[in-house]
Design an enzyme around this catalytic site. Sequence first.
Site, short mmCIF file in Angstrom:
data_model
loop_
_atom_site.label_atom_id
_atom_site.label_comp_id
_atom_site.label_asym_id
_atom_site.label_seq_id
_atom_site.Cartn_x
_atom_site.Cartn_y
_atom_site.Cartn_z
N HIS A 136 47.58 29.99 28.71
CA HIS A 136 46.89 28.74 28.40
C HIS A 136 46.96 27.78 29.57
O HIS A 136 45.95 27.19 29.99
CB HIS A 136 47.54 28.11 27.14
N CYS A 161 34.99 39.66 33.07
CA CYS A 161 35.28 38.23 32.92
C CYS A 161 36.78 37.97 32.87
O CYS A 161 37.22 36.84 32.73
CB CYS A 161 34.58 37.66 31.70
C1 PEP Z 1 40.40 39.13 28.93
O1 PEP Z 1 41.09 39.65 28.07
O2 PEP Z 1 40.31 39.56 30.10
C2 PEP Z 1 39.62 37.93 28.63
C3 PEP Z 1 38.77 37.44 29.51
O3 PEP Z 1 39.86 37.32 27.43
P1 PEP Z 1 41.12 36.36 27.16
O4 PEP Z 1 41.78 36.09 28.48
O5 PEP Z 1 40.57 35.13 26.56
O6 PEP Z 1 41.94 37.18 26.23
#
Ligand code: PEP
Length: 763
Positions: free
Chosen positions: A398, A711
């Site tokens: 976070h 991402c």
């Molecule tokens: C991931 O898991 O790479 C992602 C982009 O989602 P989060 O970081 O929100 O779990």
Amino acid sequence: MTEMPNILWLEAISKDDIPLVGGKGASLGEMASVGLPVPKAFVVTAQAFRKFLVQTGLEDSLFDLLTDVDVENSEELEDVSRNVKNLVLDAKMPDDIKEEIIQAYGTMGPDNMVVAVRSSATAEDLPDASFAGQQETYLNIRGDAAVVEAVQMCWASLYGARAIYYRAKQGFDDRTVNIAVVVQQLIRSEKSGVMFSSHPVTGEPLTIIEGSWGLGEAVVSGSVSPDKYVYDRRLKKVFDRMISKKEYMIVPIGDHGTELVEIPNDRQEEPILSDAEVEALAAFAEISEEHYNVPQDIEWAIVGSTIYILQSRPITTIGMSTKAKGTGGQSTGAVLLEGNGASPGVASGPVIIVHDIKDLGKVKEGDILVTKMTNPDMVPAMRKVAGIVTDEGGMTCHAAIVSRELGTPAVVGTKKATKTLKDGDIITLDGEKGIVYEGAASVAAAPAAVMAAAVPGAAIAAAPIITATSIKVNVSLAEAAARAAATGADGVGLLRIEHMILGMNKTPGWYISQNKEEEFITELYNGIKVVLDAFPGKPVWVRTLDAPTDEFRNMLGGESEPIEHNPMLGWRGIRRDLQSPDQFRMQIEVFKRLWDRGYDNLGLMFPLVGHPDEFLKAKALIAGWGVDVDAVELGIMVEIPSSAILIEDFCKAGISFASFGTNDLIQYTLAIDRNNELVSSMYRPKHPAVLKLIRDAIAVCRQYGVECSICGQAGSDPKMVEWLIENGITSVSANIDAIPKIRETAARTEKRMILDAVRLKNA
Ligand code: PEP
Ligand code: MG
């Protein structure tokens, strides 16, 4: 004893009047009283509010209702809050107070001036900072009756559920908390910006002014590259001016909102300030610096030929940097801690340790927030501070995600910052290298606006690099949308809506149980719309809710969240939505309204999908709620090995796109908790097993013509991106700060691949 006034004009207020006018009122008053052109305002004092309570007889009934309320019981809390607010709203304001407000408003200016009515709460011995954001502000108020009503609404907002909850948690007695109300002329600036009364690094008497067309947020947020003027206060002349191409401005829309609009071509390169205006602004900067006896960071605005000073606060970094001057290095002291460089930039300042919500009130502008791990309650404090250091967490926790979005330097996962550091210690953190040093940096921990000006947008816009690979950006907070758009990214490859939802401070389940779904829908709609508006005509992949149950715990309704031994492997992502159709439907209603409004650039992405059946089930539910599923883009995150392994079945099931969520894909492939710093050295994005899953999945997506993206945090690592492009990825979505280097990496890699192919052919 003299009676306390009901109304005070700013000019009669000083910084010592906090008990009477609250923190906000006192600081505005102090500025006005030294002759700074603060927009006209008067304050309805805290004593007027007290008189109102006493004269209406509300005092006893109201506090009786508040005594013994169980703030953890959200239903009870909401009920009490509603009843108390109604008591305040329904009571008749004493005639003398009402008349004085109307009379003061009448003398503010001609013709029912448009004003902002702002709460300025105060507790004994405490400025309003700790209550910031808990009480309401009403913009665009005009007319006697509306002003009086807005004042009473501000009073009532002292008893909002969230405000009562926070006071209880912070140990404040409701009886000792007061509220004053500032009624201030609303400025719709034609041009605006920030200035430093003295050079923010060296402390020389050079006033540095940055500004652009429209409202000041454009400059503060870094969404435009502002003009910059340097005024030499010793020579009394404009010493330097850099006129930049200003493509966008932020303008007000409707009652509360703002929007980013394009600046007409002929005004883009026009200087916003004349020499006379630079000189006049610098004169105000000097007045402010002399009054406060320390260099100031000032927000200004101009309407017609009138200059307004909106805020003035100390530049905390100058004293430190001059102290450190002459050392020549990056920083002065020993290395205190090492961790992950989670958000780039260098920041210096005094440490403030935050153990829990009770400590948040102590956090001041310019501090370095030190905590075990941040949570959504801390976001308002994270906005204020110069830097963030945590004990726990990796690059995807976070603290890392939010600080990158806010553009605040951060070092996470130091293991022991809260034990090693003490309140008030002066430290410097390097958010690129992940190091915390003793003492203050000699290179300035540049104030936010300087950092913002260095945001990549301008350079990119001036010399666009074209890549065949789409370079998109990740966004989590609506307020980061403008900065994200200023990078020139080709779209948003991941909009994490859970940060918007966590920011509401109530769980989706709470809204459902209280029959307040519409409130949830409206708030989420507005947040997502800001991002869509910032990326017209470019794809924005909005991800449905993905928050582990433990992240909901501190919110209203959090007590009903199940306790899971391992929330990362538990009830999150699409699994939870499929089992909680009400929660899923509320989100889909938001997207449906946006599609209906013509936002056809919105694509939906489902998180934590492990089997094609889940995708098909989600699609069927959405279709059942009236969405034409063939007309919109529906895709998946590939973040569980099973989804990488079964990617062909997903392609056959009709996904429009797939995006690697490597943050999770790595943890689930390697069995390494992504947030556990004890095993972070084993968290290897380039582990051969991870690379194999990704390479094979890309190949299948290409075969089926399905757009394939990334991402996760690995998409912000140039080396990884080079490898991904070599292996056929079609788009990459990176963090705001990483866009320039990722775009450059993509361009180089593509050119090298073309060159290699030509050479091979010619050989
Ligand atoms: C991931 O898991 O790479 C992602 C982009 O989602 P989060 O970081 O929100 O779990
Ligand atoms: Mg994930």
